[in-house]
Design a protein around this motif. Structure first.
Motif, short mmCIF file in Angstrom:
data_model
loop_
_atom_site.label_atom_id
_atom_site.label_comp_id
_atom_site.label_asym_id
_atom_site.label_seq_id
_atom_site.Cartn_x
_atom_site.Cartn_y
_atom_site.Cartn_z
N VAL A 43 0.86 -1.19 0.00
CA VAL A 43 0.00 0.00 0.00
C VAL A 43 0.89 1.23 0.00
N PHE A 44 0.84 2.00 -1.08
CA PHE A 44 1.73 3.16 -1.15
C PHE A 44 1.01 4.47 -0.82
N GLU A 45 -0.32 4.44 -0.72
CA GLU A 45 -1.04 5.68 -0.40
C GLU A 45 -2.49 5.36 -0.06
N ILE A 46 -3.13 6.29 0.65
CA ILE A 46 -4.56 6.19 0.91
C ILE A 46 -5.22 7.50 0.49
N SER A 47 -6.37 7.41 -0.15
CA SER A 47 -7.21 8.57 -0.43
C SER A 47 -8.49 8.40 0.38
N ALA A 48 -8.75 9.32 1.28
CA ALA A 48 -9.80 9.13 2.28
C ALA A 48 -11.10 9.80 1.90
N ARG A 49 -11.51 9.63 0.65
CA ARG A 49 -12.80 10.16 0.17
C ARG A 49 -13.08 9.47 -1.16
N ILE A 50 -14.16 9.85 -1.82
CA ILE A 50 -14.46 9.30 -3.14
C ILE A 50 -13.31 9.62 -4.09
N VAL A 51 -12.89 8.64 -4.89
CA VAL A 51 -11.80 8.83 -5.84
C VAL A 51 -12.33 8.75 -7.27
N ALA A 52 -11.59 9.36 -8.20
CA ALA A 52 -12.03 9.40 -9.60
C ALA A 52 -12.05 8.00 -10.22
N GLY A 53 -11.34 7.06 -9.61
CA GLY A 53 -11.37 5.69 -10.12
C GLY A 53 -12.71 5.01 -9.99
#
Length: 358
Positions: free
Chosen positions: A306-316
């Motif tokens: 795991v290199f990063e976390i995005s803590a909301r809705i992501v564009a993916g």
């Protein structure tokens, strides 16, 4: 969630007509699916835009917000919160919204916001983010203490979410010294060779069934891979050696997203990582709420990093407007935007909006 935070959001909600909520976000990033999902759930929608409302929404009537708020700058949003409050606004954060306004200003918007704003402090500082993930016990790329310790390819990351602009690969210390912007705070990680999988989760503190955690339940709503310019096409121009001689370097600006499905035998690991991250978040800052993404590399030994976390809705999540192969096993035609709207309505109907808003 601490009592002070609960009391603060409850005072705001006491002034609201919760039967007439308006879902609000900035017209960018994942706004189409946020508006589309909210409208499917019968909620009003409002888009914040710079200048005139973007015309492309006219081409997508099912995802066009019911109304727009035009501002001259994103800072103006902070001055117009009373106007939004009169519309019973619920703010939905996404990556562009936070980046355009700035994490500090976003954290101080005087409006009910979906999710726990305390996560911004942990997510926007890469050192705090690493502390969170390491203490959660998820596997990560090895941290490089400083440029003098570079002994192979490393990923250099500036702080903050910039759609991939804040990354570059340095092959050695001289390459690092030549390319680094010393004015920006940065971190170094080993470069892990493998396949990138961006895992979309949704954590509901309200759920009482499903993949249960100590509080609430965890869902897997989809997986994507980012299309990055020019990293995904650069080697059409020649070998790495030839490119280096020509002074051409790969860049990682995200330009789109491709849907993916993972080997089913790896799903237990996916849920274990998500569970660890959520449980540690509850301990550290009261917990993630709603959608988040673990950005991973899967090696040929079938090991995640795991290199990063995005803590909301992501564009993916955008490829999955009508649901993913995973969300379809939960509820048909459920995008992440719609899942957010469902959670807000559920909390409203249970009389506990303060458990999903801050």
């Amino acid at each position: 969630m601490n009592e002070t935070m609960n009391n603060g959001i409850q005072r705001m909600l006491d002034e609201y007509d919760t039967e007439d909520l308006t879902i609000v976000t900035v017209c960018s990033h994942t706004s189409l699916q946020i508006f589309h999902g909210a409208k499917k759930e019968g909620l009003k929608t409002l888009g914040i835009c710079i200048g005139e409302p973007p015309r492309f929404y006219d081409a997508f009537p099912l995802a066009k917000p019911d109304s727009f708020m035009s501002v001259s700058s994103y800072k103006e949003i902070l001055e117009r919160t009373d106007e939004l409050a009169q519309k019973n606004a619920i703010i939905i954060p996404h990556g562009s919204f936070v980046e355009y306004l700035g994490a500090s200003d976003f954290a101080n918007i005087r409006l009910p916001t979906f999710g726990n704003r305390k996560v911004l402090e942990w997510e926007s500082d890469r050192r705090m983010e690493r502390k969170w993930l390491e203490e959660a016990g998820v596997p990560m790329p090895r941290k490089i203490k400083g440029p003098e310790y570079i002994s192979g390819p490393v990923m250099v990351k500036y702080h903050g979410a910039k759609g991939g602009k804040g990354f570059f690969i340095a092959k050695n210390i001289s390459d690092f010294n030549e390319r680094i912007d010393s004015k920006q705070v940065h971190d170094l990680q080993e470069f892990v060779l493998g396949t990138r999988y961006y895992l979309h989760y949704f954590y509901s503190p309200l759920s009482t069934d499903g993949y249960m955690l100590s509080q609430g339940a965890l869902e897997l709503t989809g997986i994507d891979r980012r299309v990055e310019s020019n990293a995904d096409e650069i080697f059409r121009l020649g070998s790495p050696t030839e490119l280096e001689k020509a002074g051409i370097q790969p860049t990682f600006v995200v330009t789109g997203n491709v849907p993916l499905v993972l080997r089913e035998s790896l799903l237990p690991k996916v849920f274990e990582m998500g569970e660890k991250v959520v449980e540690k978040s509850i301990e550290l800052f009261g917990g993630l709420i709603g959608s988040f993404c673990l950005e991973t590399v899967l090696t040929d030994k079938l090991e995640f990093r795991v290199f990063e976390i995005s803590a909301r809705i992501v564009a993916g999540t955008n490829p999955y407007i009508n649901g993913s192969p995973y969300s379809d096993f939960i509820q048909p035609e459920m995008s992440t935007g719609r899942r957010i709207a469902i959670e807000i309505k559920k909390a409203r109907d249970m009389g506990c909006l303060d458990r999903v808003l801050t």
